[in-house]
Design a protein around this motif. Sequence first.
Motif, mmCIF file in Angstrom:
data_model
loop_
_atom_site.group_PDB
_atom_site.id
_atom_site.type_symbol
_atom_site.label_atom_id
_atom_site.label_comp_id
_atom_site.label_asym_id
_atom_site.label_seq_id
_atom_site.Cartn_x
_atom_site.Cartn_y
_atom_site.Cartn_z
ATOM 1 N N HIS A 77 -3.434 -38.441 5.082
ATOM 2 C CA HIS A 77 -4.016 -37.083 6.604
ATOM 3 C C HIS A 77 -3.403 -36.720 7.635
ATOM 4 C CE1 HIS A 77 -2.208 -40.672 7.973
ATOM 5 N NE2 HIS A 77 -2.685 -40.369 9.804
ATOM 6 N N ARG A 78 -3.797 -36.145 8.599
ATOM 7 C CA ARG A 78 -3.128 -35.485 10.030
ATOM 8 C C ARG A 78 -3.461 -35.204 11.324
ATOM 9 N NH1 ARG A 78 -2.880 -28.599 8.232
ATOM 10 N NH2 ARG A 78 -5.689 -28.641 8.119
ATOM 11 N N HIS A 79 -3.081 -35.652 12.227
ATOM 12 C CA HIS A 79 -4.266 -35.867 13.067
ATOM 13 C C HIS A 79 -4.164 -34.533 14.746
ATOM 14 C CE1 HIS A 79 -4.283 -39.709 13.962
ATOM 15 N NE2 HIS A 79 -3.785 -40.014 12.894
ATOM 16 N N HIS A 80 -4.825 -33.482 14.911
ATOM 17 C CA HIS A 80 -4.632 -32.172 15.140
ATOM 18 C C HIS A 80 -4.080 -31.998 17.051
ATOM 19 C CE1 HIS A 80 -7.363 -29.950 13.045
ATOM 20 N NE2 HIS A 80 -8.209 -31.210 12.299
ATOM 21 N N LYS A 81 -4.680 -33.215 16.629
ATOM 22 C CA LYS A 81 -3.783 -33.660 18.961
ATOM 23 C C LYS A 81 -3.163 -34.345 18.666
ATOM 24 C CE LYS A 81 -8.207 -31.047 20.527
ATOM 25 N NZ LYS A 81 -9.330 -31.594 21.489
ATOM 26 N N GLN A 82 -3.131 -35.725 18.348
ATOM 27 C CA GLN A 82 -2.735 -36.972 18.558
ATOM 28 C C GLN A 82 -0.888 -36.449 18.256
ATOM 29 O OE1 GLN A 82 -3.007 -40.248 16.050
ATOM 30 N NE2 GLN A 82 -3.559 -41.234 18.478
ATOM 31 N N GLU A 83 0.367 -37.458 18.236
ATOM 32 C CA GLU A 83 1.726 -37.459 17.601
ATOM 33 C C GLU A 83 1.475 -38.731 16.776
ATOM 34 O OE1 GLU A 83 5.345 -37.285 19.120
ATOM 35 O OE2 GLU A 83 4.456 -37.521 21.424
ATOM 36 N N GLU A 84 2.636 -39.606 16.358
ATOM 37 C CA GLU A 84 2.385 -40.691 15.700
ATOM 38 C C GLU A 84 3.679 -40.801 15.420
ATOM 39 O OE1 GLU A 84 -1.093 -42.559 13.181
ATOM 40 O OE2 GLU A 84 -0.797 -40.925 12.464
#
Length: 152
Positions: free
Chosen positions: A47-54
């Motif tokens: 997956h990938r998030h558009h606005k969140q860094e992990e």
Amino acid sequence: MKKVAIEDTNGHASRAFQPLTEALGATGLALNYYERASGEHIGDCYHRHHKQEEVFYVLSGTATFETEDGDVEVDAGELIRFAPGEWQQGRNDGGDRLVVLALGAPRSDEPMDLRRTCPSCEERTPAVPEESDGEVVFYCEVCGAETGRYGW
């Protein structure tokens, strides 16, 4: 200030997952605790998030993260950061139990891009999750085939 013990939070013991965000009353970040046996994944999809860094902090064991640039191993005491838009999924390829703390900021309920390997399409395709009777079932967005099922 708020203090909690991992074992006192309302997690999903069968999957060794503890969501800590609500237990701590955090509003600006997501915080999750994972324990995974050999062969298990951190999260259900690539997956990938558009606005969140992990950021993932490995407390014990070794996590292997699949990325667009190939696999990256992260040992106990090490961290890895994924910027918004970077594809990833962690897993435990080792023999020892993996323990990981995951932090995501800003906290966001935005949809993520999810991918799972479809048995019918024979490739990784967009995945659509649906909740049903205490389980999350993933379906291939291309052909509708079931690509995974998880309960807690």
